[in-house]
Every structure is written in structure tokens, then in C-alpha cells.
Design an enzyme around this catalytic site. Sequence first.
Site, PDB file in Angstrom:
ATOM      1  N   TRP A 225       0.864  -1.306  -0.255  1.00  0.00           N
ATOM      2  CA  TRP A 225       0.102  -0.160   0.060  1.00  0.00           C
ATOM      3  C   TRP A 225       1.051   1.338  -0.226  1.00  0.00           C
ATOM      4  O   TRP A 225       1.824   1.223   0.257  1.00  0.00           O
ATOM      5  CB  TRP A 225      -0.914  -0.104   1.102  1.00  0.00           C
ATOM      6  CG  TRP A 225      -0.551  -0.235   2.649  1.00  0.00           C
ATOM      7  CD1 TRP A 225       0.651  -0.612   2.997  1.00  0.00           C
ATOM      8  CD2 TRP A 225      -1.279  -0.088   3.636  1.00  0.00           C
ATOM      9  NE1 TRP A 225       0.806  -0.679   4.280  1.00  0.00           N
ATOM     10  CE2 TRP A 225      -0.632  -0.112   4.922  1.00  0.00           C
ATOM     11  CE3 TRP A 225      -2.486   0.781   3.907  1.00  0.00           C
ATOM     12  CZ2 TRP A 225      -0.874  -0.128   6.155  1.00  0.00           C
ATOM     13  CZ3 TRP A 225      -2.854   0.805   5.320  1.00  0.00           C
ATOM     14  CH2 TRP A 225      -2.191   0.578   6.432  1.00  0.00           C
ATOM     15  N   ASN A 226       0.435   2.425  -0.407  1.00  0.00           N
ATOM     16  CA  ASN A 226       0.916   3.637  -0.431  1.00  0.00           C
ATOM     17  C   ASN A 226       0.117   4.869   0.215  1.00  0.00           C
ATOM     18  O   ASN A 226      -0.849   4.677   0.091  1.00  0.00           O
ATOM     19  CB  ASN A 226       1.002   4.011  -2.057  1.00  0.00           C
ATOM     20  CG  ASN A 226       1.802   3.026  -2.856  1.00  0.00           C
ATOM     21  OD1 ASN A 226       3.048   2.692  -2.532  1.00  0.00           O
ATOM     22  ND2 ASN A 226       1.116   2.509  -3.716  1.00  0.00           N
TER      23      ASN A 226
ATOM     24  N   HIS B 203     -14.001  26.899  -5.884  1.00  0.00           N
ATOM     25  CA  HIS B 203     -12.712  27.271  -6.373  1.00  0.00           C
ATOM     26  C   HIS B 203     -12.482  28.801  -6.607  1.00  0.00           C
ATOM     27  O   HIS B 203     -11.446  29.069  -6.826  1.00  0.00           O
ATOM     28  CB  HIS B 203     -12.586  26.456  -7.667  1.00  0.00           C
ATOM     29  CG  HIS B 203     -11.213  26.323  -8.349  1.00  0.00           C
ATOM     30  ND1 HIS B 203     -10.034  26.585  -7.648  1.00  0.00           N
ATOM     31  CD2 HIS B 203     -10.893  26.401  -9.638  1.00  0.00           C
ATOM     32  CE1 HIS B 203      -8.864  26.343  -8.467  1.00  0.00           C
ATOM     33  NE2 HIS B 203      -9.581  26.529  -9.736  1.00  0.00           N
TER      34      HIS B 203
END
Length: 257
Positions: free
Chosen positions: A61-62, A79
Site C-alpha cells: 500500500w501507498n 474554487h
Amino acid sequence: MSVLARLLAALEGGEVEIVDLTAPLSERTPIIQLPPPFANTRGFELQEISRYDARGPAWYWNNFSAGEHVGTHFDAPVHWITGKDGLDVSQVPPAQLIAPAVVIDRSRECAADPDYLLEIDEVRAWESEHGSLPAGGWLLYRTGWDSRASNQEAFLNADERGPHTPGVSVDCARWLAEETPILGIGVETVGTDAGAAHSFDPPFPCHAFMLGAGKYGLTQLANLAKLPPTGVVLLVAPLPIVHGSGSPARVLALAPR
Ligand code: 23J
Ligand code: MN
């Protein structure tokens, strides 16, 4: 048969095709480069936690990090300052995330002129051929720019005067935002505005007018060439980042074959 069973049968039988409009997300995904003095976004990065090793013997996993406006992504009304009292990305109603879409193709014009700007008359001409813009749906603007998406330099196409990428004229941005019933605009370029739009009046008109009208943006779309001009359904899946101004998104089109 129920409507959903008919949809599944159409998908299985190939009558309806799923076209992935999403660019792959990696360290090499191009990112926008604003001129000084503006701050810039970080790109996408992976950081390995474990890979079947001492840190985690049976799992890989990361962690990842990225700006909200990286790769194929969704622009929420907050935004922009014109939309500051509008929705953040987590507040976009799920019912709007499945919506009709139409495609206007200006890839030939953009190949001849990288600063090409879509005008109201061209959208009106498109409407007289294909019908009205969809109420509550997307206008997808094909420019051919997706063919440059694997190369940051070609994608941003900048020289000493700044980036040269196609977009929408000031009048057309205002008209799309205020006079048409569309939900938003989707583009192939790094942002919904043209590369030169920092010098427009107002600056970044597509962001200013569309987000100010509570509408949305979608950027860095791929595979628009595979879609017909009308009759498409878009499934757009930004992450529900609380207070987020946008999010990388998976964008899938359901298209008749
Ligand atoms: C910030 C400032 C200007 C622009 C953008 C972001 C984007 O294109 C974006 O991804 O929303 S033009
Ligand atoms: Mn954006």
C-alpha cells in the site's frame, strides 16, 4: 425487464459502451504552471508504506499526495472568488454526477491555432445542427489536446509569452454560464480556461463566469474523439473532500455503439 436490467443487457450486448475519459494519475501527469507571483499546485506523488516486506509482510500500500486540481479533475464553484458562497466539492448533489453530455469538436481549428477560442456563434451553429445544449448536462469541448497529455511541455505549450492552449472566449464563457442551461464545461486541456486567459478581461473568464453561476468544470479529459456529438451520459466521480475546491475525478461516458 427493469430499466437497470435493460441497461446491464445493453452494456453486456455492446449496445452501450463505457468510454473512460480519465487520464492516468502518476508522477508524470501534467500540472498547470501559473506565472509568478502566483503559488502553484503540487503534482501527484506516491509514497510506499510497505510492499510484502518487513514493513508489512502480506500487503502492498501507498500514501499519495496531490493538489486538488491535478489530472482529470472537477472544479467546484468555491474554487473561484465569484463562487465563494457556492458549493464545495463534497456538497455537489450526487444526482448531478450522472448527467447528459454533448461534444463540440474544434480539433481542426485548434491544430491550426493553439490559442483558439470557442465563440457563441459556433455553439449556436452546433445547436442548429444537433439540437439545444442539454439542460443540467455537460458541454464537452474537444480540442485534440489529449494527444499531448503524456508530455508536460507539449501539453502546456508555453513560450516566453506564456502558455498557448485553446479555450473559450470571454463572451462565450459569460453566455454559457448565464444564458444556457448547462451543468458545466469539460475540456481536454490543463484548465477550463485558455492558456492566455490570465490576460483576458476578466482574467480566467471560464472559471469566473461558470463557477460564479454555480456551474462546474472538468479538465484533462481523454478519449472525447470516441464519443458521438449527442446521446452520451457522463458519470463523474470526484472525491467528496470536505471544504475541497475540486478533486481528481474518474469520468466515464456511457455511449451508444
Ligand atoms: C488556479 C488558477 C488559475 C487556473 C486554475 C487554477 C485551473 O485551471 C484549475 O485547475 O482550476 S486556470
Ligand atoms: Mn481546476
